[in-house]
Write an enzyme that holds these catalytic residues in place. Structure first.
Site, PDB file in Angstrom:
ATOM      1  N   LEU A 138     -25.403  34.408  91.235  1.00  0.00           N
ATOM      2  CA  LEU A 138     -24.619  34.526  89.889  1.00  0.00           C
ATOM      3  C   LEU A 138     -24.358  33.003  89.438  1.00  0.00           C
ATOM      4  O   LEU A 138     -23.750  32.272  90.449  1.00  0.00           O
ATOM      5  CB  LEU A 138     -23.485  35.382  89.668  1.00  0.00           C
ATOM      6  CG  LEU A 138     -22.832  35.539  88.266  1.00  0.00           C
ATOM      7  CD1 LEU A 138     -23.820  36.488  87.504  1.00  0.00           C
ATOM      8  CD2 LEU A 138     -21.523  36.573  88.497  1.00  0.00           C
ATOM      9  N   ASP A 139     -24.630  32.666  88.240  1.00  0.00           N
ATOM     10  CA  ASP A 139     -24.209  30.974  87.839  1.00  0.00           C
ATOM     11  C   ASP A 139     -23.076  30.717  88.257  1.00  0.00           C
ATOM     12  O   ASP A 139     -22.003  31.541  88.080  1.00  0.00           O
ATOM     13  CB  ASP A 139     -24.865  31.069  86.556  1.00  0.00           C
ATOM     14  CG  ASP A 139     -24.764  29.573  85.960  1.00  0.00           C
ATOM     15  OD1 ASP A 139     -25.656  28.686  86.354  1.00  0.00           O
ATOM     16  OD2 ASP A 139     -23.660  29.249  85.297  1.00  0.00           O
TER      17      ASP A 139
END
Length: 308
Positions: A147-148
């Site tokens: 996840l960024d």
């Protein structure tokens, strides 16, 4: 073709929840490296300086299966060595990592904004993986996906290494339904709901991804959930997983996500402003468990502040 023997277990423990680096001494057809020192200086000297490599050797930081390695030991092709890199100085992210679910196979973490999923580049100990390994006492924990760093929300982690491939396959084969929430400007001229399809490309070393002509490789469904004045709360459902996909698609609609430091304009690099997190949240994960066949659904307990 001869199969390479399985690498032995690391003789070094984790450090602050981070695994040691493993390297295998490569073929040397030209006979360039007479000693271990010569190879290590060639391999890492440009990054950290030859002097630092020498210091690490003197400190016993490079370790083989039988213990610390001396720099003047003969170079041996195929030998495995391990060491811990010097960790960068990191600004602590002042938010906890939540745990939405934990059992013998998986941990579903609630990642705060600004915290990277796993060690990379400037972010090593200040990551979800390193923190949870330390806090939960699970040294083999690994994420099944990424996840960024600037996005908050759900990250699925796997407790046992032998189970990781099955959960990674769910994400690879698009068998996980992911739903995101975002706060962005409200524009009555944008017709919603809408499905956005485009071709997104991201060049290594370039901050922003971009849409280019060609066959679409990304798809996102976007709907307005709530409006308050000039802002809206949006539900975003990605059908594909390109880098920055939701941020790119929202920006293309003229609805850039609130506090986005890249879209529409890349801001100058500087200290983190923890008061202005990107208003993007991985709200929901749904999948059928590959081991039990039971449907699983998890929801983040975090909330975006943009419409609070």
């Amino acid at each position: 073709m001869r199969r390479r023997a399985k690498a032995p277990a690391a003789p070094l423990p984790q450090r602050d929840g981070v695994d040691p680096v493993r390297l295998r001494l490569p073929e040397d057809p030209g006979g360039v490296w007479a000693t271990v020192r010569e190879h290590l200086v060639d391999r890492y000297g440009a990054a950290v300086g030859p002097g630092r490599v020498e210091e690490m050797l003197a400190e016993g930081r490079f370790v083989g299966v039988d213990g610390p390695v001396a720099g003047d030991e003969p170079y041996t092709v195929g030998r495995y060595l391990w060491f811990h890199r010097d960790f960068p100085v990191e600004e602590p992210v002042p938010f906890p990592v939540g745990v939405v679910h934990r059992d013998e196979r998986i941990v579903v973490a609630d990642k705060p904004h600004f915290l990277a999923t796993m060690p990379r580049g400037r972010h090593v100990t200040e990551t979800v993986l390193a923190r949870l390994r330390r806090e939960l006492g699970l040294p083999s924990l690994q994420p099944a996906h990424r996840l960024d760093r600037l996005t908050a929300g759900l990250v699925l982690c796997v407790v046992r290494p032998e189970d990781r491939g099955a959960y990674q396959t769910l994400f690879r084969d698009r068998m996980v339904r992911k739903e995101y929430e975002a706060v962005a400007p409200y524009d009555p001229g944008v017709e919603l709901p809408v499905t956005v399809r485009s071709r997104i490309e991201k060049e290594r070393g370039v901050m922003a991804a971009r849409e280019v002509p060609g066959e679409p490789n990304s798809e996102s469904r976007i709907a307005l959930v709530e409006r308050r004045g000039g802002l809206g709360r949006y539900r975003l459902v990605p059908e594909t997983g390109r880098t920055h996909q939701l941020r790119v698609h929202m920006n293309a609609l003229g609805l850039p996500i609130l506090h986005d430091p890249i879209y529409p304009l890349v801001r100058e690099d500087g200290p983190e402003d923890f008061r202005r997190p990107l208003q993007l949240l991985a709200r929901t994960l749904e999948f059928t468990d590959p081991f039990t066949g039971v449907p699983r659904r998890f929801e983040s307990r975090l909330a975006l502040s943009g419409l609070a």
